[in-house]
Design a protein around this motif. Structure first.
Motif, PDB file in Angstrom:
ATOM      1  N   ASP A 602       0.860  -1.183   0.000  1.00 56.83           N
ATOM      2  CA  ASP A 602       0.000   0.000   0.000  1.00 56.83           C
ATOM      3  C   ASP A 602       0.894   1.230   0.000  1.00 56.83           C
ATOM      4  N   ILE A 603       0.683   2.120  -0.951  1.00 56.20           N
ATOM      5  CA  ILE A 603       1.423   3.381  -0.968  1.00 56.20           C
ATOM      6  C   ILE A 603       0.414   4.528  -1.040  1.00 56.20           C
ATOM      7  N   GLY A 604       0.718   5.622  -0.359  1.00 55.05           N
ATOM      8  CA  GLY A 604      -0.185   6.761  -0.345  1.00 55.05           C
ATOM      9  C   GLY A 604       0.442   7.936   0.375  1.00 55.05           C
ATOM     10  N   PHE A 605      -0.388   8.879   0.758  1.00 52.34           N
ATOM     11  CA  PHE A 605       0.106  10.060   1.462  1.00 52.34           C
ATOM     12  C   PHE A 605      -1.012  10.632   2.323  1.00 52.34           C
ATOM     13  N   ASN A 606      -0.596  11.271   3.412  1.00 52.79           N
ATOM     14  CA  ASN A 606      -1.498  11.989   4.307  1.00 52.79           C
ATOM     15  C   ASN A 606      -1.338  13.482   4.086  1.00 52.79           C
ATOM     16  N   ILE A 607      -2.453  14.190   4.044  1.00 54.30           N
ATOM     17  CA  ILE A 607      -2.454  15.650   4.007  1.00 54.30           C
ATOM     18  C   ILE A 607      -3.179  16.122   5.259  1.00 54.30           C
ATOM     19  N   TYR A 608      -2.465  16.847   6.115  1.00 57.43           N
ATOM     20  CA  TYR A 608      -3.040  17.280   7.390  1.00 57.43           C
ATOM     21  C   TYR A 608      -3.801  18.582   7.201  1.00 57.43           C
ATOM     22  N   ARG A 609      -5.125  18.490   7.353  1.00 59.20           N
ATOM     23  CA  ARG A 609      -5.959  19.681   7.293  1.00 59.20           C
ATOM     24  C   ARG A 609      -5.846  20.477   8.594  1.00 59.20           C
ATOM     25  N   HIS A 610      -5.718  19.763   9.696  1.00 56.08           N
ATOM     26  CA  HIS A 610      -5.509  20.358  11.007  1.00 56.08           C
ATOM     27  C   HIS A 610      -4.378  19.590  11.679  1.00 56.08           C
ATOM     28  N   GLY A 618      -4.515   6.994  -1.596  1.00 55.94           N
ATOM     29  CA  GLY A 618      -3.506   5.996  -1.926  1.00 55.94           C
ATOM     30  C   GLY A 618      -4.022   4.888  -2.823  1.00 55.94           C
ATOM     31  N   TRP A 619      -3.123   3.929  -3.056  1.00 53.93           N
ATOM     32  CA  TRP A 619      -3.406   2.766  -3.906  1.00 53.93           C
ATOM     33  C   TRP A 619      -2.888   1.520  -3.200  1.00 53.93           C
ATOM     34  N   ARG A 620      -3.696   0.475  -3.203  1.00 52.93           N
ATOM     35  CA  ARG A 620      -3.316  -0.788  -2.563  1.00 52.93           C
ATOM     36  C   ARG A 620      -3.524  -1.932  -3.547  1.00 52.93           C
ATOM     37  N   TYR A 621      -2.520  -2.763  -3.648  1.00 59.30           N
ATOM     38  CA  TYR A 621      -2.618  -3.958  -4.483  1.00 59.30           C
ATOM     39  C   TYR A 621      -2.922  -5.138  -3.568  1.00 59.30           C
ATOM     40  N   THR A 622      -4.172  -5.610  -3.579  1.00 58.19           N
ATOM     41  CA  THR A 622      -4.635  -6.626  -2.642  1.00 58.19           C
ATOM     42  C   THR A 622      -4.814  -7.964  -3.348  1.00 58.19           C
ATOM     43  N   HIS A 623      -4.171  -8.970  -2.812  1.00 57.61           N
ATOM     44  CA  HIS A 623      -4.341 -10.338  -3.323  1.00 57.61           C
ATOM     45  C   HIS A 623      -5.301 -11.090  -2.407  1.00 57.61           C
ATOM     46  N   LEU A 624      -6.342 -11.701  -3.001  1.00 53.99           N
ATOM     47  CA  LEU A 624      -7.313 -12.504  -2.261  1.00 53.99           C
ATOM     48  C   LEU A 624      -7.193 -13.954  -2.719  1.00 53.99           C
ATOM     49  N   SER A 625      -7.013 -14.857  -1.760  1.00 49.79           N
ATOM     50  CA  SER A 625      -6.831 -16.273  -2.076  1.00 49.79           C
ATOM     51  C   SER A 625      -7.254 -17.105  -0.881  1.00 49.79           C
ATOM     52  N   VAL A 643      -9.692   6.556  -0.420  1.00 51.41           N
ATOM     53  CA  VAL A 643      -9.627   7.840   0.272  1.00 51.41           C
ATOM     54  C   VAL A 643     -10.051   7.596   1.716  1.00 51.41           C
ATOM     55  N   GLY A 644      -9.422   8.299   2.629  1.00 54.80           N
ATOM     56  CA  GLY A 644      -9.736   8.086   4.032  1.00 54.80           C
ATOM     57  C   GLY A 644      -9.534   9.341   4.849  1.00 54.80           C
ATOM     58  N   ILE A 645      -9.981   9.280   6.084  1.00 60.03           N
ATOM     59  CA  ILE A 645      -9.814  10.383   7.020  1.00 60.03           C
ATOM     60  C   ILE A 645      -9.380   9.799   8.354  1.00 60.03           C
TER      61      ILE A 645
END
Length: 653
Positions: A602-610, A618-625, A643-645
């Motif tokens: 998983d790679i991404g970034f946080n932007i702090y509003r406060h 971000g983007w996550r490459y998920t393998h399900l098996s 997207v998250g908070i």
């Protein structure tokens, strides 16, 4: 001794009269414009270009001065002095008059103004009376002393007069409030006074930018839901010439039909809630209505009627706009048979039930919020209970989330909460918070806070934490994968949408470079669907069921996170998670398993509003098996964009 104007000024026969009368409009008249210009040789030649430049300059001066003339209205006798000063500065007759004649003209100007039929009979304070007596009785007073300084401008002079009037009002004796002069036009208007503002103050204007962002987020949420939950929305949107089909969909709208073929709950309940959400989107961004509780008053009904107009516009955009069902799904493009009825999924019902039903739903929520939720808040302040109360006012809670507020937040009052997602130093009203926000760019708001004694409660830090964020992170993430990968799995055309709750704890920080966190996750809900096997020649029984969908939940106890630039508001990160999801049915194959392992980077970034709140992308490459625990293990890879908070806390916050 007569006053001699500076040699650098050359006076023409021009006079400017500014008439300031209570209840009447201010007028600016110009007389005696020159129609000749002097040449460098000293000869006079008629010149249209000179007249044009003069007219243009005079128009620009009048245009720039008009707002300040309006702001100066109502500041008392000061405009009268300005009236005399302007005439004196622009008339050669006054410039050459003796001192005694000038003093007489000033007295005459004051007498003329005082004799106007609707001149106010304001009660003067002692300081004002003394000032007036001194101005009339002091022989050493010269009219030139009333003129602005050499470095003054018309705007600064009027601003000074307004400030002087405010100072005189502040000096009024206690108990004489009914005789105090009104605040000058242009004074800061607090948020809770905006519903009654008649000055068109800037701070009472619509928050258009926030409204567009929040409405766009809601529109994206609706379209994403349609695309994910309906195979036919994806098929219709990606088949054929998109623009031609969009135009055909709008032209094919069935105006002479009330029903659109959708279920009753969809038309009359679901779209009523949708209309309530869009109604509240307007209200929470309209300073003239956001602080009002339900009441039978014109400001309240005016704000709700304005919200009704916006909700109607949004409803038409959703049905016929370029980012709605006519373009994404192409409703109206063609007719088909649904449960024995011929329809193209269009009709007038939702154009009516969305705005009108939404207004009724919003009014009901206002009533419950005032008479039920407000009382419940006073008895219980736990954040979980406050969230539970929002099921009585669901659209208000949802709209708060769209503007990154807790569901229980209200513009009309302070709702204090205790628990995980609360700020112990909070407790300021929306009115005070808005003034604090504007005080950074507007000195009037700063003066309002200072004069009103509204001081933001300081945040007491009990930790030595540096930079944004905190030791503990609590967050929620929504992701969507519309295309499969084939690095580890091989099942094609699988759609996957996880909703996860995440927690992280900082284990180590290396100065200002990077930090290491333990980051497990809880998969609150996961939806997965895949192509359903069917014959090459489709038959009606299976043609409308070409995909299979199941739901599940799970846990990822293995999680590590590496953050870069921990002291910055922009923090890239790399994560790795491993866990499992248990689904309600067998996944990807009739011989498959309900239990699926999950793993992926998983790679991404946080932007702090406060300081303690961040947005994640971000983007996550998920393998399900199922790791071959069943007869068949197709496996699949999902490219999840999310997207998250998150909210961060430290011990002692």
């Amino acid at each position: 001794m007569p006053f001699e104007p500076p040699a650098k000024f050359h006076f023409h026969n021009i006079s400017f009269d500014i008439e300031i009368v209570k209840g009447a409009k201010r007028t600016l008249s110009r007389q005696g414009f020159p129609n000749r210009r002097e040449t460098p040789e000293g000869t006079d030649k008629p010149g249209r270009s000179g007249l044009g430049r003069f007219l243009t300059g005079a128009l620009l001066v009048a245009f720039m001065a008009w707002p300040h003339v309006s702001r100066a209205a109502g500041v008392g006798p000061a405009p009268q002095v300005m009236h005399v000063a302007l005439n004196a500065a622009s008339s050669p007759q006054i410039a050459t008059m003796p001192e005694e004649g000038i003093r007489q003209q000033i007295d005459a100007e004051k007498a003329d103004t005082a004799d106007l039929p609707d001149a106010p009979g304001a009660v003067k304070s002692e300081s004002e009376s003394n000032a007036a007596a001194g101005a009339q009785g002091n022989d050493s007073l010269k009219w030139a002393d009333a003129l602005p300084g050499e470095d003054a401008t018309f705007s600064s002079t009027l601003d000074k007069m307004a400030l002087d009037r405010m100072a005189l009002n502040d000096m009024a004796p206690e108990g004489a409030g009914e005789h105090r002069q009104p605040a000058p036009v242009g004074a800061y208007v607090p948020l809770d006074k905006c519903p009654y503002d008649t000055t068109h103050a800037r701070e009472c204007r619509m928050h258009v930018r926030d409204l567009v962002i929040e409405a766009s987020a809601f529109l994206a949420f609706q379209n994403a839901g349609n695309l994910y939950t309906s195979y036919w929305y994806r098929y219709e949107t990606t088949t054929g010439k998109w623009w031609d089909r969009y135009v055909n969909s709008v032209e094919g709208w069935t105006w002479n039909s009330w029903h659109d073929g959708n279920p009753f709950l969809d038309d009359y309940i679901g779209h009523g809630i949708m209309g309530s959400i869009t109604t509240n989107l307007w209200v929470q961004n309209d300073p003239k209505g956001m602080t009002l509780e339900q009441s039978n008053t014109w400001p309240y009904w005016r704000s709700r009627l304005r919200a009704l107009a916006f909700s109607t516009f949004y409803s038409f955009e959703w049905k016929m706009g370029p980012i709605g069902e006519a373009s994404i799904g192409h409703n109206g493009d063609h007719y088909f048979s649904d449960a024995g009825h011929r329809t193209n999924d269009t009709g007038d019902v939702e154009l009516v039930t969305t705005p009108l039903g939404g207004l009724g739903w919003s009014l009901a929520e206002d009533f419950l919020d005032k008479h039920v939720v407000k009382k419940l808040e006073t008895n219980h302040s736990n954040w979980a209970l406050l969230t539970l109360y929002q099921f009585l006012t669901p659209s208000k809670g949802f709209d708060n989330i769209l503007r990154f507020r807790p569901p229980w937040y209200r513009d009309s009052r302070v709702v204090k909460a205790t628990g995980l997602y609360t700020d112990q130093a909070g407790g300021v009203s929306a009115t005070t918070a808005e003034a604090m926000k504007r005080a950074k760019i507007d000195p009037r708001a700063e003066a309002y806070l200072r004069d009103s004694g509204l001081i933001e409660r300081p945040v007491v830090e009990h930790t030595t934490w540096e930079g944004p964020g905190g030791k503990h992170e609590f967050g929620a993430v929504w992701g969507l994968s519309l295309m499969s990968g084939h690095l580890w799995g091989y099942a094609p055309d699988v759609k996957y949408m996880p909703i996860t709750l995440r927690y992280s704890y900082e284990l180590y920080r290396h100065k200002e470079s990077w930090s290491f966190r333990y980051a497990p996750e809880l998969t609150a809900l996961a939806m997965i669907d895949w192509p359903y096997p069917h014959p090459k020649e489709p038959i009606p029984q299976v043609f409308y069921n070409q995909r299979e969908r199941v739901y599940g939940s799970g846990l990822s106890p293995v999680g590590i996170e590496l953050d870069a630039r921990p002291l910055s508001r922009f923090q890239p990160y790399f994560k790795g998670n491993g866990g499992f999801i248990y689904f309600g049915d067998k996944v990807l194959s009739p011989q498959g398993s309900q239990f699926m392992y999950t793993v992926g980077p998983d790679i991404g970034f946080n932007i702090y509003r406060h300081k303690r709140q961040a947005m994640s992308f971000g983007w996550r490459y998920t393998h399900l098996s199922n790791a071959n625990i069943s007869l068949h293990n197709p496996g699949t890879d999902a490219n999840v964009f999310y997207v998250g908070i998150s909210r961060f806390r430290n011990k002692g916050d």
